[in-house]
Scaffold this motif. Structure first.
Motif, PDB file in Angstrom:
ATOM      1  N   ASP B  45       0.795  -1.398   0.040  1.00 28.27           N
ATOM      2  CA  ASP B  45       0.092   0.022  -0.193  1.00 28.27           C
ATOM      3  C   ASP B  45       0.717   1.232  -0.011  1.00 28.27           C
ATOM      4  O   ASP B  45       0.408   2.093  -0.559  1.00 28.27           O
ATOM      5  N   ALA B  46       2.154   1.455   0.617  1.00 29.18           N
ATOM      6  CA  ALA B  46       2.929   2.383   0.598  1.00 29.18           C
ATOM      7  C   ALA B  46       3.577   2.742  -0.693  1.00 29.18           C
ATOM      8  O   ALA B  46       3.815   3.763  -1.189  1.00 29.18           O
ATOM      9  N   ALA B  47       3.457   1.683  -1.635  1.00 25.13           N
ATOM     10  CA  ALA B  47       3.986   2.014  -2.787  1.00 25.13           C
ATOM     11  C   ALA B  47       2.999   3.186  -3.649  1.00 25.13           C
ATOM     12  O   ALA B  47       3.538   3.781  -4.524  1.00 25.13           O
ATOM     13  N   ASP B  48       1.757   3.261  -3.262  1.00 22.72           N
ATOM     14  CA  ASP B  48       0.761   4.273  -3.740  1.00 22.72           C
ATOM     15  C   ASP B  48       1.282   5.732  -3.334  1.00 22.72           C
ATOM     16  O   ASP B  48       0.823   6.605  -4.007  1.00 22.72           O
ATOM     17  N   ARG B  49       2.122   5.832  -2.293  1.00 24.25           N
ATOM     18  CA  ARG B  49       2.505   6.965  -2.126  1.00 24.25           C
ATOM     19  C   ARG B  49       4.013   7.618  -2.716  1.00 24.25           C
ATOM     20  O   ARG B  49       4.392   8.607  -2.252  1.00 24.25           O
ATOM     21  N   LEU B  50       4.539   6.494  -3.464  1.00 25.77           N
ATOM     22  CA  LEU B  50       5.741   7.082  -4.233  1.00 25.77           C
ATOM     23  C   LEU B  50       5.503   8.217  -5.165  1.00 25.77           C
ATOM     24  O   LEU B  50       4.417   8.177  -5.794  1.00 25.77           O
ATOM     25  N   LEU B  51       6.473   8.966  -5.221  1.00 23.31           N
ATOM     26  CA  LEU B  51       6.210  10.074  -6.391  1.00 23.31           C
ATOM     27  C   LEU B  51       7.554  10.375  -7.086  1.00 23.31           C
ATOM     28  O   LEU B  51       8.540  10.025  -6.506  1.00 23.31           O
ATOM     29  N   LEU B  52       7.511  10.950  -8.308  1.00 23.67           N
ATOM     30  CA  LEU B  52       8.363  11.251  -8.890  1.00 23.67           C
ATOM     31  C   LEU B  52       8.164  12.465  -9.669  1.00 23.67           C
ATOM     32  O   LEU B  52       7.307  12.382 -10.530  1.00 23.67           O
ATOM     33  N   ASP B  53       8.897  13.415  -9.419  1.00 23.65           N
ATOM     34  CA  ASP B  53       8.743  14.788 -10.087  1.00 23.65           C
ATOM     35  C   ASP B  53      10.101  15.647 -10.443  1.00 23.65           C
ATOM     36  O   ASP B  53      11.055  14.852 -10.172  1.00 23.65           O
ATOM     37  N   GLU B  54      10.083  16.582 -10.754  1.00 19.17           N
ATOM     38  CA  GLU B  54      11.484  17.409 -11.083  1.00 19.17           C
ATOM     39  C   GLU B  54      12.004  17.971  -9.879  1.00 19.17           C
ATOM     40  O   GLU B  54      13.182  18.542 -10.073  1.00 19.17           O
ATOM     41  N   PHE B  55      11.492  17.436  -8.837  1.00 17.89           N
ATOM     42  CA  PHE B  55      12.100  18.076  -7.508  1.00 17.89           C
ATOM     43  C   PHE B  55      12.841  17.042  -6.550  1.00 17.89           C
ATOM     44  O   PHE B  55      13.577  17.374  -5.450  1.00 17.89           O
ATOM     45  N   CYS B  56      12.806  15.820  -7.233  1.00 19.15           N
ATOM     46  CA  CYS B  56      13.231  14.684  -6.668  1.00 19.15           C
ATOM     47  C   CYS B  56      14.921  14.814  -6.632  1.00 19.15           C
ATOM     48  O   CYS B  56      15.523  14.349  -7.629  1.00 19.15           O
ATOM     49  N   ALA B  57      15.659  15.120  -5.587  1.00 19.75           N
ATOM     50  CA  ALA B  57      16.983  15.684  -5.450  1.00 19.75           C
ATOM     51  C   ALA B  57      17.847  14.731  -5.104  1.00 19.75           C
ATOM     52  O   ALA B  57      18.801  14.287  -5.798  1.00 19.75           O
ATOM     53  N   ALA B  58      17.640  14.118  -3.921  1.00 17.32           N
ATOM     54  CA  ALA B  58      18.768  13.344  -3.188  1.00 17.32           C
ATOM     55  C   ALA B  58      19.123  11.801  -4.255  1.00 17.32           C
ATOM     56  O   ALA B  58      18.326  11.528  -4.782  1.00 17.32           O
ATOM     57  N   GLY B  59      20.357  11.698  -4.075  1.00 14.87           N
ATOM     58  CA  GLY B  59      20.737  10.539  -4.519  1.00 14.87           C
ATOM     59  C   GLY B  59      20.478   9.278  -3.801  1.00 14.87           C
ATOM     60  O   GLY B  59      20.353   9.536  -2.630  1.00 14.87           O
ATOM     61  N   LEU B  60      19.753   8.171  -4.385  1.00 15.14           N
ATOM     62  CA  LEU B  60      19.246   7.054  -3.764  1.00 15.14           C
ATOM     63  C   LEU B  60      20.293   5.785  -3.291  1.00 15.14           C
ATOM     64  O   LEU B  60      20.092   5.082  -2.676  1.00 15.14           O
ATOM     65  N   ALA B  61      21.312   5.872  -4.205  1.00 18.93           N
ATOM     66  CA  ALA B  61      22.129   4.664  -4.150  1.00 18.93           C
ATOM     67  C   ALA B  61      22.880   4.321  -2.796  1.00 18.93           C
ATOM     68  O   ALA B  61      22.593   3.457  -2.248  1.00 18.93           O
ATOM     69  N   ARG B  62      23.118   5.333  -2.146  1.00 18.78           N
ATOM     70  CA  ARG B  62      23.775   5.330  -0.758  1.00 18.78           C
ATOM     71  C   ARG B  62      22.846   4.596   0.211  1.00 18.78           C
ATOM     72  O   ARG B  62      23.400   3.800   1.192  1.00 18.78           O
ATOM     73  N   TYR B  63      21.572   4.734   0.048  1.00 20.10           N
ATOM     74  CA  TYR B  63      20.662   4.394   0.905  1.00 20.10           C
ATOM     75  C   TYR B  63      20.528   2.791   0.893  1.00 20.10           C
ATOM     76  O   TYR B  63      20.295   2.099   1.781  1.00 20.10           O
ATOM     77  N   VAL B  64      21.079   2.270  -0.216  1.00 19.62           N
ATOM     78  CA  VAL B  64      20.911   0.673  -0.543  1.00 19.62           C
ATOM     79  C   VAL B  64      21.917  -0.048   0.461  1.00 19.62           C
ATOM     80  O   VAL B  64      21.608  -1.152   1.060  1.00 19.62           O
ATOM     81  N   LEU B  65      22.980   0.603   0.785  1.00 17.62           N
ATOM     82  CA  LEU B  65      24.073   0.039   1.707  1.00 17.62           C
ATOM     83  C   LEU B  65      23.428  -0.592   2.919  1.00 17.62           C
ATOM     84  O   LEU B  65      23.646  -1.602   3.375  1.00 17.62           O
ATOM     85  N   GLU B  66      22.862   0.279   3.436  1.00 25.98           N
ATOM     86  CA  GLU B  66      22.105  -0.192   4.901  1.00 25.98           C
ATOM     87  C   GLU B  66      20.899  -1.095   4.624  1.00 25.98           C
ATOM     88  O   GLU B  66      20.739  -1.971   5.296  1.00 25.98           O
TER      89      GLU B  66
END
Lengths: 140, 318
Positions: B45-66
């Motif tokens: 259900d949380a997947a429906d709160r995902l958003l993707l727009d022109e303001f998504c700034a942070a890099g996500l790769a590093r979160y994968v590590l944890e």
């Protein structure tokens, strides 16, 4: 700056070649300025770039990193890594504002006592012209 | 973008429902409309709160590590995220089979501060077109040049599409060649001026280590920047030089030019200028064509018998 000011050079010398080369300069009674303090390292590849910056920060006016000629490394390839590494590091320190003459990387073999003395003479002349290093220094 | 956002939600929902991933990393709403934040969807259900727009700034790769310690991870990846993931994979910090990468092509992220300054009021939404960016405010809709709206890292980006996507939403944009001319400008300064330039930058450093925390190349388990024998806690100018020298050198040949360090820096220190200097020299001295794209062996982990001695020719600008 007083007229009798002498630069302080920290030299990182590979124990297989440059350190012996410096020894040869001494036993051959070659004259060169007493401006260099040698630190014996097992290989020029042992010289962490931080050592160089730290030396400048703690009072060195010049730093020499010296090892065996490419192809002559006691550990086969240590100095070939040094070559890549210090090509970048020297340019980077200059990019941060250090004068190019303050850091020298040289290949000096155990047979090149003359070369060692000459490098120290050249560095001393260059550094006398530049004066004491004040960049990136720790406050005394 | 909204069509891609809908497909993203659908994929994330399916991955979470079928148990392929334990968590899906993307973006969710922040406190302000133009500042979305990283969002970790752990149930369908949380997947429906995902958003993707022109303001998504942070890099996500590093979160994968944890996140990957607890199980497989899905995430949405732009070009920069993809390069970050490649770094983690090349460093064997993450196994490929633990990742599900939903790739999207990115034409640049809008910097909310910059955009609001350009528009003169709050920017609610934006569209990044070719060379212009349309900013939508409560009263108007106007176009501005890219340089007035986008994050610095996006202005220099040449990798809009990730290379390692499991599925790509939208069209792929071919990569370009990175322009390192901004390094030349610093190189051309006389050395004393260059020193003053960097001293002014480093003086502002708070030593918050945000640049390290967001960096996909700074993924070591134990970091010399935490060890007092290598780096003291003081923030005197000498220690600042030591810190920035060490950080930049430790990612030399490994930096993927994602620009996260610069984006995360609260003091606005141009860290990319340091990383790119190493990149330029790697390219010019050792012929590494695109040093920011991870390869088999890092350029400083190998050598050629006929490498040049780069220290003979580095004395420009003095």
């Amino acid at each position: 700056m007083s007229s009798d000011w002498q630069p302080r050079i920290v030299g990182f010398a590979c124990r297989w070649c440059t350190y012996a080369g410096a020894d040869l300069a001494g036993t051959s009674r070659l004259e060169y300025p007493a401006t260099v303090r040698l630190v014996r390292v097992p290989c020029s590849g042992r010289v962490n770039p931080s050592f160089v910056l730290r030396a400048f920060q703690r009072g060195a006016d010049g730093v020499l990193v010296a090892g065996c000629h490419p192809g002559d490394c006691h550990y086969t390839s240590g100095n070939l890594f040094t070559r890549r590494r210090f090509s970048l590091v020297k340019r980077f320190l200059e990019y941060l504002g250090l004068e190019p003459e303050r850091l020298r990387v040289e290949w000096i073999s155990a047979a090149e006592g003359q070369r060692f003395a000459q490098v120290i003479r050249e560095m001393t002349d260059d550094l006398c012209r530049l004066g004491p290093n004040r960049k990136m220094r720790e406050e005394p | 973008m909204s069509d891609i956002q809908a497909r993203l939600r659908e994929i994330a929902r399916r991955l979470l429902t079928e148990g392929h991933v334990r968590v899906f990393i993307g973006f969710g709403p922040g406190f302000e409309a133009n500042r979305p934040v990283p969002f970790f969807a752990a149930d369908p259900d949380a997947a429906d709160r995902l958003l993707l727009d022109e303001f998504c700034a942070a890099g996500l790769a590093r979160y994968v590590l944890e996140e990957v310690r607890e199980g497989p991870v899905g995430l949405v990846a732009r070009g920069c995220d993809g390069l970050g993931l490649e770094r983690l994979l090349a460093d064997h910090r993450v196994a490929r089979e633990q990742l599900y990468v939903v790739g999207v092509s990115c034409r640049g992220v809008v910097d909310p501060d910059r955009a609001c300054a350009a528009a003169g009021e709050e920017v609610r939404a934006a569209r990044v077109n070719g060379e212009t960016v349309t900013l939508i405010t409560p009263t108007a809709e106007r176009s501005f040049p890219r340089s007035a709206c986008l994050l610095d890292k996006c202005l220099r980006c040449q990798d809009p599409t990730p290379r390692i996507a499991d599925v790509l939403l939208g069209e792929a944009i071919p990569p370009g060649e990175r322009d390192l001319a901004h390094v030349d400008a610093v190189e051309r300064m006389p050395s004393d001026e260059r020193y003053r330039f960097w001293a002014r930058q480093f003086e502002r450093c708070l030593r918050c280590l945000a640049c390290r925390q967001v960096c996909p190349a700074c993924n070591c388990v134990s970091c010399s920047l935490d060890r007092p024998e290598w780096l003291e806690r003081g923030t005197g100018l000498a220690e600042q030089f030591m810190f920035h020298f060490t950080r930049a050198y430790h990612v030399a040949g490994r930096c993927v030019a994602c620009g996260e360090c610069e984006r995360a820096c609260p003091a606005g220190i141009p860290l990319g200028l340091l990383n790119d200097k190493f990149m330029k020299d790697l390219r010019d001295l050792f012929g590494v064509a695109a040093p920011h794209r991870p390869g088999d062996v890092e350029p400083l982990g190998k050598f050629c018998p006929d490498d040049p001695e780069g220290w003979h020719e580095g004395g420009e600008g003095t």
